[in-house]
Design a protein around this motif. Structure first.
Motif, PDB file in Angstrom:
ATOM      1  N   ILE A  23      -2.010 -57.189 -36.326  1.00 48.92           N
ATOM      2  CA  ILE A  23      -2.873 -56.270 -35.564  1.00 48.92           C
ATOM      3  C   ILE A  23      -2.684 -56.495 -34.067  1.00 48.92           C
ATOM      4  CG2 ILE A  23      -5.292 -55.754 -34.978  1.00 48.92           C
ATOM      5  CD1 ILE A  23      -5.934 -56.277 -37.970  1.00 48.92           C
ATOM      6  N   HIS A  24      -2.604 -57.776 -33.685  1.00 53.13           N
ATOM      7  CA  HIS A  24      -2.443 -58.126 -32.276  1.00 53.13           C
ATOM      8  C   HIS A  24      -1.060 -57.696 -31.756  1.00 53.13           C
ATOM      9  CE1 HIS A  24      -2.717 -60.358 -28.529  1.00 53.13           C
ATOM     10  NE2 HIS A  24      -1.568 -60.946 -28.829  1.00 53.13           N
ATOM     11  N   VAL A  25      -0.014 -57.999 -32.535  1.00 49.70           N
ATOM     12  CA  VAL A  25       1.360 -57.686 -32.113  1.00 49.70           C
ATOM     13  C   VAL A  25       1.546 -56.179 -31.944  1.00 49.70           C
ATOM     14  CG1 VAL A  25       3.782 -57.700 -32.873  1.00 49.70           C
ATOM     15  CG2 VAL A  25       2.394 -59.774 -33.068  1.00 49.70           C
ATOM     16  N   LYS A  65      -0.692 -54.167 -31.157  1.00 52.11           N
ATOM     17  CA  LYS A  65      -1.667 -53.708 -30.161  1.00 52.11           C
ATOM     18  C   LYS A  65      -2.655 -52.694 -30.736  1.00 52.11           C
ATOM     19  CE  LYS A  65       1.443 -54.631 -26.309  1.00 52.11           C
ATOM     20  NZ  LYS A  65       2.152 -54.097 -25.115  1.00 52.11           N
ATOM     21  N   GLN A  66      -3.056 -52.987 -31.988  1.00 55.93           N
ATOM     22  CA  GLN A  66      -4.072 -52.145 -32.595  1.00 55.93           C
ATOM     23  C   GLN A  66      -5.445 -52.543 -32.075  1.00 55.93           C
ATOM     24  OE1 GLN A  66      -2.110 -52.893 -36.790  1.00 55.93           O
ATOM     25  NE2 GLN A  66      -3.737 -51.364 -37.001  1.00 55.93           N
ATOM     26  N   THR A  67      -6.326 -51.607 -31.968  1.00 56.91           N
ATOM     27  CA  THR A  67      -7.697 -51.921 -31.544  1.00 56.91           C
ATOM     28  C   THR A  67      -8.634 -51.732 -32.733  1.00 56.91           C
ATOM     29  OG1 THR A  67      -8.017 -49.642 -30.810  1.00 56.91           O
ATOM     30  CG2 THR A  67      -7.315 -51.255 -29.147  1.00 56.91           C
ATOM     31  N   LEU A  84      -4.152 -60.570 -38.957  1.00 56.53           N
ATOM     32  CA  LEU A  84      -4.706 -60.533 -37.599  1.00 56.53           C
ATOM     33  C   LEU A  84      -3.595 -60.561 -36.553  1.00 56.53           C
ATOM     34  CD1 LEU A  84      -7.815 -62.918 -37.829  1.00 56.53           C
ATOM     35  CD2 LEU A  84      -7.786 -60.422 -37.833  1.00 56.53           C
ATOM     36  N   ILE A  85      -2.570 -61.395 -36.808  1.00 57.98           N
ATOM     37  CA  ILE A  85      -1.432 -61.471 -35.873  1.00 57.98           C
ATOM     38  C   ILE A  85      -0.730 -60.120 -35.799  1.00 57.98           C
ATOM     39  CG2 ILE A  85       0.856 -62.496 -35.520  1.00 57.98           C
ATOM     40  CD1 ILE A  85      -0.282 -65.106 -36.713  1.00 57.98           C
TER      41      ILE A  85
END
Length: 366
Positions: A190-192, A194-196, A187-188
């Motif tokens: 994905i966030h780093v 900047k995936q949607t 999850l981190i």
């Protein structure tokens, strides 16, 4: 020729005597004298191991000897690998790592892993968790150690292991493996980056995570049979309810088995406890109503059977078993007396057999 024949038993006698001497030093954790004795007698330790009869490494681990002792014998005996099987008393299979965990010796277990031990090495076809279960050594500490050292979670239910676990161990596995560090890192990441993710993609990600550990039908059946509802509640805590509504329905299906009328009270109690949140298993009103109605249909199916075939003694027992269910039914549209008349059953006998268990002649279902 005679001299050769005489030499063989003499050679074996010397080996046995030297082995006994080394074992004596081992018992005292006396590695200095072991090294000295081996050097002075020009001993090759590898030849002292006897397949499935004696093994220096297995002996050292079984006696909880020091890590330095284990290292020494692993090196000097020139094992091809530290992942090997040793058959004890013809049926019990051991490996060095398995034996260290049976002995709860985590220092030695770590030492074995440092020397190439494989937590996923299978003894014939069984993984290390299953072997520990068979040796009655599947403790919380052992499970934590195994999960912390790279155990392949995909093989956790080999040979239906999940159905055999007690709740404490199952809960530990669920807690450690679902939404673990790997999932958080994903999850981190994905966030780093900047995936949607769409809602569907996020749901798929969560569903995949919660389904890593598949609790078996057999486990649910045992839990329901023993009325271990809190254990079931704990398992459902780790479920993705949005994607597993069928499993909620399946939970009640486990109670629908041969002699189903004997299970109606159990099903009804379970439904009431879910409805009143005594058991915190998420269930929508529609799902609950569907299960209630299925239960009512089953109830009246058996009621019709007893009345239709004139089995009034069985009817009395049926009412007695399901008395609280009949008294609690919320909707009515079933005329028991009319049904009896149509089937030429004595209303007097019918009332006599049902009175005291169900004092109304019209019972309603939705």
């Amino acid at each position: 020729m005679n001299n050769l024949n005489e030499e063989k038993p003499k050679h074996h006698t010397i080996i046995n005597q030297n082995r006994k001497t080394i074992v004596k030093f081992m018992k005292n954790n006396d590695i200095i004298n072991i090294k000295k004795f081996i050097f002075e007698n020009n001993i090759k330790l590898k030849s002292f191991n006897v397949n499935n009869k004696f093994d220096f490494l297995i002996y050292a681990i079984g006696k909880n000897l020091s890590p330095s002792m284990v290292r020494y014998f692993y090196k000097k005996c020139h094992y091809k690998t530290i992942n090997y099987k040793f058959v004890l008393r013809r049926k019990n299979i051991l490996t060095p790592l398995l034996l260290a965990l049976i002995k709860s010796n985590y220092v030695l277990a770590e030492e074995i892993l440092k020397n190439g031990g494989d937590i996923n090495y299978k003894m014939i076809k069984y993984n290390i968790l299953y072997c520990l279960y068979n040796y009655k050594s599947l403790t919380a500490k052992n499970v934590k150690f195994i999960l912390n050292h790279g155990f392949n979670i995909d093989s956790i239910n080999d040979h239906n292991l999940i159905s055999k676990l007690n709740m404490d161990i199952l809960q530990l596995i669920l807690k450690r493996c679902i939404f673990d560090n790997a999932f958080i890192l994903k999850l981190i990441n994905i966030h780093v980056n900047k995936q949607t993710l769409s809602e569907e993609e996020l749901n798929d990600l969560i569903s995949s995570e919660t389904n890593k550990i598949k609790v078996t039908d057999e486990w649910y059946q045992k839990a329901l049979s023993n009325k271990r509802y809190k254990d079931i509640e704990e398992v459902y805590y780790y479920k993705d309810i949005n994607y597993n509504r069928q499993e909620l329905k399946q939970l009640f299906f486990y109670l629908e088995m041969e002699y189903a009328y004997l299970r109606i009270p159990e099903q009804y109690r379970l439904l009431k406890q879910v409805e009143t949140q005594q058991i915190k298993i998420p269930m929508t009103k529609d799902d609950l109503d569907e299960q209630y109605n299925k239960l009512y249909v089953l109830l009246f199916k058996f009621l019709n059977y007893f009345i239709g075939y004139g089995k009034l003694r069985g009817l009395r027992e049926f009412f007695r078993e399901n008395e609280f269910v009949f008294k609690d039914i919320r909707y009515t549209e079933y005329d028991m007396i009319t049904y009896a008349i149509k089937h030429d059953i004595s209303v007097t006998n019918l009332v006599r057999n049902s009175l005291g268990c169900c004092s109304i002649s019209i019972i309603k279902i939705k």
